[in-house]
Design an enzyme around this catalytic site. Sequence first.
Site, PDB file in Angstrom:
ATOM      1  N   ASN A  10       0.876  -1.174   0.000  1.00 44.02           N
ATOM      2  CA  ASN A  10       0.000   0.000   0.000  1.00 44.02           C
ATOM      3  C   ASN A  10       0.910   1.220   0.000  1.00 44.02           C
ATOM      4  OD1 ASN A  10      -1.756   2.074   0.510  1.00 44.02           O
ATOM      5  ND2 ASN A  10      -2.429   1.329   2.513  1.00 44.02           N
ATOM      6  N   LYS A  12       0.170   4.217  -0.220  1.00 45.27           N
ATOM      7  CA  LYS A  12      -0.476   5.389   0.405  1.00 45.27           C
ATOM      8  C   LYS A  12      -0.240   6.630  -0.464  1.00 45.27           C
ATOM      9  CE  LYS A  12      -0.165   3.073   4.815  1.00 45.27           C
ATOM     10  NZ  LYS A  12      -0.089   3.155   6.266  1.00 45.27           N
ATOM     11  N   HIS A  96      -9.528   1.257   4.884  1.00 43.51           N
ATOM     12  CA  HIS A  96      -8.249   1.379   5.594  1.00 43.51           C
ATOM     13  C   HIS A  96      -8.436   2.288   6.799  1.00 43.51           C
ATOM     14  CE1 HIS A  96      -4.119   2.433   6.505  1.00 43.51           C
ATOM     15  NE2 HIS A  96      -3.785   1.332   5.874  1.00 43.51           N
ATOM     16  N   GLU A  98      -6.778   4.626   7.914  1.00 43.35           N
ATOM     17  CA  GLU A  98      -6.563   6.060   7.647  1.00 43.35           C
ATOM     18  C   GLU A  98      -7.818   6.678   7.033  1.00 43.35           C
ATOM     19  OE1 GLU A  98      -2.888   5.356   5.592  1.00 43.35           O
ATOM     20  OE2 GLU A  98      -2.035   4.757   7.518  1.00 43.35           O
ATOM     21  N   GLU A 168      -5.380  -4.862  10.508  1.00 50.88           N
ATOM     22  CA  GLU A 168      -4.370  -3.831  10.726  1.00 50.88           C
ATOM     23  C   GLU A 168      -4.635  -3.120  12.049  1.00 50.88           C
ATOM     24  OE1 GLU A 168      -2.551  -2.706   6.546  1.00 50.88           O
ATOM     25  OE2 GLU A 168      -3.888  -1.171   7.314  1.00 50.88           O
ATOM     26  N   GLY A 174       2.586   2.281  10.837  1.00 52.35           N
ATOM     27  CA  GLY A 174       3.543   3.373  10.690  1.00 52.35           C
ATOM     28  C   GLY A 174       4.250   3.743  11.980  1.00 52.35           C
ATOM     29  N   SER A 214       3.498  -2.109  10.276  1.00 55.21           N
ATOM     30  CA  SER A 214       4.951  -2.151  10.512  1.00 55.21           C
ATOM     31  C   SER A 214       5.612  -3.470  10.100  1.00 55.21           C
ATOM     32  CB  SER A 214       5.278  -1.811  11.981  1.00 55.21           C
ATOM     33  OG  SER A 214       4.867  -0.487  12.275  1.00 55.21           O
TER      34      SER A 214
END
Length: 251
Positions: A10, A12, A96, A98, A168, A174, A214
């Site tokens: 991904n 991003k 996702h 985010e 996730e 991250g 991660s």
Amino acid sequence: MTRRLLIAGNWKMNLSLTASIELAEGLKKVAAGINNLDIAVCPPSIYVQPVAAVLKGSNIGVGAQNVYFEQEGAFTGEISVGMLKDVGCQYVILGHSERRHILGESSELVNLKTHAALAAGLIPIVCVGELLKERETGTTEQVIQRQIDGSFSGVSAEDIRKCVIAYEPVWAIGTGKVATPDQAEDVHVAIRKMIEKNYNKEVAEIVRIQYGGSVNDKNAKEILAKPNVDGALVGGASLKVDPFLGIIKSV
Ligand code: 13P
């Protein structure tokens, strides 16, 4: 039951057009001949077409990071499933964290997108995962149950087999704080039970559940060795050829 692992990058909101093409070309070269798993990259939408053109005929699929559920019309700024298909997309990441947490996307919206993606023949990679405070208060499974029930509402047993679920944990994205292989396996087992409850055992055994958060070339091997971890959704470590290849090779 052996499920085919899926390692997906991904990207991003990263990379330039030139860097995206270079990365795709680099991956195409080093991944040629690797056929024991599925590999995909998910560039920013605007780079999906040039990246798909580079990867055409290779063993690396292409996905988008989001899509809208309507077919066409007055939806300024949005992209349809038909448009993604048109430019060579096979996968689409949905829900996702985010998007859920920064853009306020609900499981109801993810559900509409999941139906649209399936109807168009795209493979949805539906993300679920708990916040740190939810893990600390012991509500991880409840949170994920709500996300699974909401995101897959009305999806048939026939269709859910085609879906990929990405677990996730938000606290691991991250942050460099990867879930331990056991923490990942525990939640993956719980998700498989939820699918079994909502559908049946056969379907639950088929659905692929990826881990994301991660993942890098150093920790991938141990996580991917867990029986219920069917691949990885990789952020930061998918932006360069070597670490992403390292993850692929650790399968
Ligand atoms: P990182 O691998 O950078 O933690 O991102 C994970 C992720 O969000 C993949 O979708």
